[in-house]
Design a protein around this motif. Structure first.
Motif, mmCIF file in Angstrom:
data_model
loop_
_atom_site.group_PDB
_atom_site.id
_atom_site.type_symbol
_atom_site.label_atom_id
_atom_site.label_comp_id
_atom_site.label_asym_id
_atom_site.label_seq_id
_atom_site.Cartn_x
_atom_site.Cartn_y
_atom_site.Cartn_z
ATOM 1 N N MET A 1 0.841 -1.216 0.000
ATOM 2 C CA MET A 1 0.000 0.000 0.000
ATOM 3 C C MET A 1 0.864 1.250 0.000
ATOM 4 S SD MET A 1 -3.040 -0.318 -0.481
ATOM 5 C CE MET A 1 -3.358 1.424 -0.184
ATOM 6 N N ALA A 2 1.850 1.292 -0.899
ATOM 7 C CA ALA A 2 2.718 2.470 -0.949
ATOM 8 C C ALA A 2 1.988 3.598 -1.656
ATOM 9 C CB ALA A 2 4.012 2.127 -1.671
ATOM 10 N N ASP A 34 0.174 13.641 -4.806
ATOM 11 C CA ASP A 34 0.391 12.193 -4.838
ATOM 12 C C ASP A 34 1.436 11.858 -5.911
ATOM 13 O OD1 ASP A 34 -0.871 12.115 -7.346
ATOM 14 O OD2 ASP A 34 -2.750 11.310 -6.555
ATOM 15 N N GLY A 36 1.216 10.799 -8.777
ATOM 16 C CA GLY A 36 0.844 11.148 -10.142
ATOM 17 C C GLY A 36 0.796 12.644 -10.373
ATOM 18 N N GLY A 37 1.061 13.430 -9.326
ATOM 19 C CA GLY A 37 1.075 14.880 -9.479
ATOM 20 C C GLY A 37 -0.250 15.550 -9.156
ATOM 21 N N ALA B 49 -10.737 9.951 -7.048
ATOM 22 C CA ALA B 49 -9.921 9.994 -8.268
ATOM 23 C C ALA B 49 -9.210 11.343 -8.394
ATOM 24 C CB ALA B 49 -10.797 9.740 -9.488
ATOM 25 N N PRO B 50 -8.038 11.356 -9.032
ATOM 26 C CA PRO B 50 -7.215 12.583 -9.063
ATOM 27 C C PRO B 50 -7.898 13.779 -9.739
ATOM 28 C CG PRO B 50 -6.268 10.843 -10.460
ATOM 29 C CD PRO B 50 -7.344 10.209 -9.649
ATOM 30 N N ARG B 52 -10.771 14.757 -9.560
ATOM 31 C CA ARG B 52 -11.806 15.374 -8.721
ATOM 32 C C ARG B 52 -11.341 16.743 -8.199
ATOM 33 N NH1 ARG B 52 -16.823 13.281 -9.684
ATOM 34 N NH2 ARG B 52 -16.435 11.173 -10.446
ATOM 35 N N MET C 1 1.499 -3.246 -2.783
ATOM 36 C CA MET C 1 2.092 -2.857 -4.068
ATOM 37 C C MET C 1 1.028 -2.732 -5.154
ATOM 38 S SD MET C 1 5.087 -2.000 -4.067
ATOM 39 C CE MET C 1 5.093 -1.803 -5.832
ATOM 40 N N ALA C 2 -0.057 -2.030 -4.831
ATOM 41 C CA ALA C 2 -1.117 -1.854 -5.824
ATOM 42 C C ALA C 2 -0.716 -0.789 -6.825
ATOM 43 C CB ALA C 2 -2.420 -1.495 -5.132
ATOM 44 N N ASP C 34 -1.073 4.925 -15.852
ATOM 45 C CA ASP C 34 -1.043 4.577 -14.429
ATOM 46 C C ASP C 34 -2.154 5.336 -13.687
ATOM 47 O OD1 ASP C 34 -0.126 7.161 -13.860
ATOM 48 O OD2 ASP C 34 1.957 6.539 -13.557
ATOM 49 N N ALA C 35 -2.203 5.185 -12.378
ATOM 50 C CA ALA C 35 -3.301 5.771 -11.603
ATOM 51 C C ALA C 35 -3.248 7.291 -11.545
ATOM 52 C CB ALA C 35 -3.292 5.207 -10.186
ATOM 53 N N GLY C 36 -2.135 7.874 -11.972
ATOM 54 C CA GLY C 36 -2.020 9.323 -11.987
ATOM 55 C C GLY C 36 -2.255 9.916 -13.362
ATOM 56 N N VAL C 64 -9.465 7.456 -15.736
ATOM 57 C CA VAL C 64 -8.672 7.430 -14.502
ATOM 58 C C VAL C 64 -8.830 8.738 -13.723
ATOM 59 C CG1 VAL C 64 -6.425 8.264 -15.313
ATOM 60 C CG2 VAL C 64 -6.524 6.485 -13.582
ATOM 61 N N GLY C 67 -12.418 8.609 -12.303
ATOM 62 C CA GLY C 67 -12.808 7.376 -11.634
ATOM 63 C C GLY C 67 -14.113 6.847 -12.191
ATOM 64 N N MET C 68 -14.302 6.989 -13.524
ATOM 65 C CA MET C 68 -15.559 6.620 -14.183
ATOM 66 C C MET C 68 -15.193 6.115 -15.587
ATOM 67 S SD MET C 68 -18.703 9.347 -14.981
ATOM 68 C CE MET C 68 -18.573 10.172 -13.395
ATOM 69 N N VAL C 109 -8.475 -1.434 -5.609
ATOM 70 C CA VAL C 109 -7.659 -0.241 -5.839
ATOM 71 C C VAL C 109 -7.502 0.038 -7.330
ATOM 72 C CG1 VAL C 109 -5.409 0.813 -5.421
ATOM 73 C CG2 VAL C 109 -6.385 -0.758 -3.731
ATOM 74 N N ARG D 44 7.504 2.712 -20.264
ATOM 75 C CA ARG D 44 8.132 3.374 -19.109
ATOM 76 C C ARG D 44 8.397 2.308 -18.062
ATOM 77 N NH1 ARG D 44 5.671 6.323 -14.564
ATOM 78 N NH2 ARG D 44 3.655 6.172 -15.612
#
Lengths: 141, 141, 141, 141
Positions: A1-2, A34, A36-37, B49-50, B52, C1-2, C34-36, C64, C67-68, C109, D44
């Protein structure tokens, strides 16, 4: 959960602002991003000018997007100014490559960055380091 | 002294997030802006989510820049879509004209705005109203 | 490590393109973020037009950042067009709110998103779902 | 048939990353563009910061748009800084004029460019040259 949590961000901001009061610094703005910026939490003290959001945010944004703290960016800018200028252009002009932008790691993993603006860059950085330490995380200036 | 303070902003955010937890809403993002449209404080709950940040910020930004809450903007958009579209263009596309953007007044004076995003717009607005009330200020949705 | 890994991204792309060949789709472009919202891996098949990078990337970016998934965004756009239009403006016009943008989760996640463009949106989405399934991850269209 | 193919791009990326591992470089980001400046493929590595996409992409973009490799751009920047600054402005600030941006030719014809970022510029360039060589194409640094 980093991953940086809102609890991390609150602790960082609270301890950074306490450090600013202890050192009698000018009003500070603290931006926590975070990995991701994206913003996780922000506080701007009373008396801090509105554009400090963009300055503090830019310090943190450059740090997390390049994986290089603000002090390292400043050193690189002094050695090879056009690289940092070009990197900044490629990132939409959002970087502010001076001390006060500090990467936040949990062990070896980058989970975000802190940017502080308001006083001299070295003082801004000292407040950021105090905040990150209070959260039990690792700072890379 | 009609100006939003960091203490106001912290109270608004804390009470808005408490309302969100009480109503069992999805993770919320709260952006508090001053009367000039600059961020005073921001918190994004874990799991939000970012983007937001931009949605919540856009709700607050439109409210303070037009002097019209998000609900009033939505009503105007339904009556005269091209006005809100053009206003948004003139403001750089930063408006999000739906409920959840609420003007904050101290007496008769606008001192800022709150924007919340994460759940349905009506729920986001309910959290914003709870936050502004907790700070002893007046909300204009 | 998600966190989404390059191995995940390669598996997603490889399986999505294989699905495209199996269904005899037009040349596809696959963007994995990625998530960002930053690119992890991208491939554009021979014959795919250059702007498909922006279309596929925009599908993934909106998914992303909000979140939709793209299908959920399309439904929301049909119910309340100006919300999606305004959200897109607030995110710099980078969203493409149609099927083919799919959130990638590891358990609960969100670790990123996949965007595919080249054929009809429903077909693009089918390829994305096949890719995410092959990587042993969970898709939210 | 002087056009970069997805097979070319995959070979370039795979050999460039292998070179990076052989030389024990920091995590790399590789962007392969076609002759029009559009992405053909991107990878990446895990641990590479998100903004490395823009840095690697900017190296490749400047190379293919000016028909001048990153090393040649750096030499020109050192001789005539305002030319490279102005060219970069004219290209929307997307250039990063340092080694690691390498033109890809098939015989005499430019078919694209590779950009790599993550380690020192000279190392980034070495990885790019290894990738282009592995694809049986000609590199112009």
């Amino acid at each position: 959960m980093a991953e940086i949590t809102l609890d991390h961000a609150r602790t960082i901001i609270s301890a950074a602002l306490a450090k600013g009061r202890e050192l009698n610094l000018k009003p500070l703005t603290v931006v926590v991003l975070d990995a991701g910026g994206a913003m996780k939490a922000v506080e701007r003290e009373d008396g801090a000018a509105p554009g400090r959001i963009e300055i503090a945010g830019g310090k943190a944004y450059g740090a997390v997007m390049l994986g290089m703290g603000g002090r390292a960016q400043m050193d690189r800018a002094e050695a090879q100014a056009y690289f940092i200028a070009a990197a900044n252009g490629a990132l939409g002009g959002r970087m502010v490559p001076v001390p006060g932008g500090v990467i936040v790691k949990d062990g070896d993993v980058t989970i975000g960055a802190v940017g502080i603006s308001g006083d001299a860059s070295d003082q801004d950085e000292a407040a950021a380091l105090a905040g990150i330490e209070a959260a039990g995380l690792t700072a890379v200036p």
